[in-house]
Design a protein around this motif. Structure first.
Motif, short mmCIF file in Angstrom:
data_model
loop_
_atom_site.label_atom_id
_atom_site.label_comp_id
_atom_site.label_asym_id
_atom_site.label_seq_id
_atom_site.Cartn_x
_atom_site.Cartn_y
_atom_site.Cartn_z
N UNK A 115 8.18 7.94 1.39
CA UNK A 115 8.50 8.95 1.20
C UNK A 115 8.12 9.83 -0.20
N UNK A 116 7.23 10.89 -0.02
CA UNK A 116 6.39 11.76 -1.06
C UNK A 116 7.52 12.63 -1.97
N UNK A 117 8.58 12.79 -1.47
CA UNK A 117 9.71 13.14 -2.21
C UNK A 117 10.82 12.57 -2.84
N UNK A 118 10.62 11.20 -2.97
CA UNK A 118 11.65 10.32 -3.54
C UNK A 118 12.03 10.93 -4.88
N UNK A 119 13.32 10.28 -5.54
CA UNK A 119 13.69 10.55 -6.78
C UNK A 119 12.59 10.82 -7.98
N UNK A 120 11.89 9.38 -7.79
CA UNK A 120 10.85 9.24 -9.14
C UNK A 120 9.92 10.56 -8.83
#
Length: 445
Positions: free
Chosen positions: A391-396
């Protein structure tokens, strides 16, 4: 007309969504209280089951009128709540209505059966044959059972929207049948002229709202604006922009982020209504939609001829700057979901960060426009590419791109899996729900 620049709502202001939602709840509660008062004044039957059945019938009819208000597409409600949420509320209210109606039938039938010593089935048949309006109510219940069945998710996924919509239209037949049953047989109304007048007024407002929002207003706006296709511009192999022109477009109350239901009046397309967002902020001279070829409706757009008449219903949607709560914003787009995001960027005040998530560079529709607009507005633009896993839009990753994301409004639009993933990331980052703005463009809920 220049693009409207809307500053964020002051922190002390009550959010438009809260005002509208509270108003709807208050209307429903006030009418429930009035219905209860009239029912109590009419007196109670000696049989407790019959009393419960009468109350269940009254509340079911009230929910039915509320259903009509939810799908009337009244501009004031739609701009503040959004068609997707109103449609979802309509769906869940419909299931509540279904169970309340079943309770009405069961309680009434068993209550009268207890008094007459008939079995429940014979009692129901006897009521349908001897009491005015009961047979109409049985037909109405049958229609509502069918509509409820096709509205269940497992059935809805297997039906074409046009088929589902055609079956759903029978709800209006059920409404008329149920209303005539109540005024003919309901003790609350046969014993009180005031209750009858109230009931006619309530249903007049509900049906009048549907007539106004779904028929009169679209007809009037299209007659006034005389919309036509001005140009069709391919953006890529499978994406096309359609420019619409017309009369007095500076008086059309459309905003960046909203969408219309578009009908292109050609011989093979006039009966299809497709929801497409505006891909540029309205400027009073033209409207633009941009769509990806995902089905017959959107794929046929590139074959439209300039001059084709257009019938548009809308504007719809609460995905606008009207709901801002913070001076700065994050705009997150996925795929062709960039269309309302691009329009919003054009209208927004304050610093913005734009995150555009696509599979590869070639999938970045309108990217050149977005880059130039971001430069003009002083916004940051991040193009995030790659497969959905990892996932390229994970929280980090979101926190790396926007360290102060919890202090910004977040506007999100894209494919459902991408939106669900981003919403999960926003929750993990403790972004307040009041700062998260999104819509799911589903007409059937």
């Amino acid at each position: 007309m220049t693009t409207v620049q809307s500053p964020p709502v002051p922190p002390t202001a009550i959010r438009p969504k809260v005002v509208a939602r509270t108003g709807l709840y208050a209307v429903l509660a006030a009418n429930a209280a009035v219905v209860t008062l009239f029912a109590v004044q009419a007196g109670f039957a000696s049989n407790a089951l019959v009393v419960l059945g009468r109350f269940a019938g009254l509340y079911a009819a009230l929910l039915m009128a509320f259903q009509l208000l939810l799908v009337a597409r009244l501009p004031w409600l739609d701009r503040r709540i959004g068609m997707d949420r109103l449609t979802n509320w309509h769906r869940w209210t419909g299931f509540g209505l279904l169970w309340t109606l079943l309770g009405h039938v069961v309680f009434i039938t068993f209550g009268y059966a207890r008094s007459s010593s008939m079995d429940p089935v014979s009692q129901l048949v006897d009521l349908a044959e001897t009491v005015e309006g009961v047979f109409r109510a049985v037909v109405a219940l049958g229609l509502i059972l069918v509509i409820g069945g096709v509205s269940a998710r497992w059935a809805r996924r297997r039906l074409a929207y046009e088929t589902w919509h055609f079956i759903h239209l029978y709800a209006y037949v059920a409404v008329v049948l149920a209303f005539t049953h109540q005024v003919a047989a309901g003790t609350t109304f046969t014993t009180s002229s005031a209750a009858t007048a109230y009931w006619y007024t309530l249903w007049g407002v509900a049906l009048g709202s549907v007539f106004l929002g779904r028929l009169a207003l679209p007809l009037w706006r299209n007659r006034r604006h005389q919309l036509r296709v001005e140009a069709v511009v391919p953006e890529s192999d499978n994406v096309v922009s359609v420019y619409i022109t017309g009369r007095d477009l500076d008086r059309l109350p459309a905003r960046a982020g909203q969408f219309f239901l578009w009908r292109f009046l050609t011989r093979d397309r006039w009966w299809q209504a497709n929801p497409f967002s505006l891909s540029a902020a309205p400027d009073g001279r033209s409207l633009r939609l941009t769509a990806k070829a995902a089905g017959d409706g959107s794929a046929g757009l590139r074959h439209l001829k300039p001059g084709t008449r257009v019938f548009a219903e809308g504007p719809y949607g609460a995905f606008t700057a009207m709901h801002r709560t913070r001076p700065e914003a994050v705009l997150v787009a996925g795929g062709v979901g960039v269309t309302p995001i691009r329009a919003l960027l054009e209208e927004l005040h304050g610093h913005a960060v734009v995150i555009y998530r696509v599979g590869s560079d070639r999938d970045a529709v309108l990217y050149d426009e977005l880059r130039d607009l971001a430069h003009l507005k002083g916004a940051e633009l991040h193009l995030v590419t790659g497969p959905p896993v990892p996932d390229r839009l994970a929280p980090g990753e979101l926190l790396r791109l926007v360290p102060d994301i919890a202090d910004r409004d977040v506007f999100l639009c894209g494919p459902p899996p991408m939106m669900n993933a981003v919403l999960g990331s926003l929750r993990a980052l403790d972004v307040p729900r009041t700062q998260i703005h999104f819509e799911r463009f589903s007409l059937a809920g």
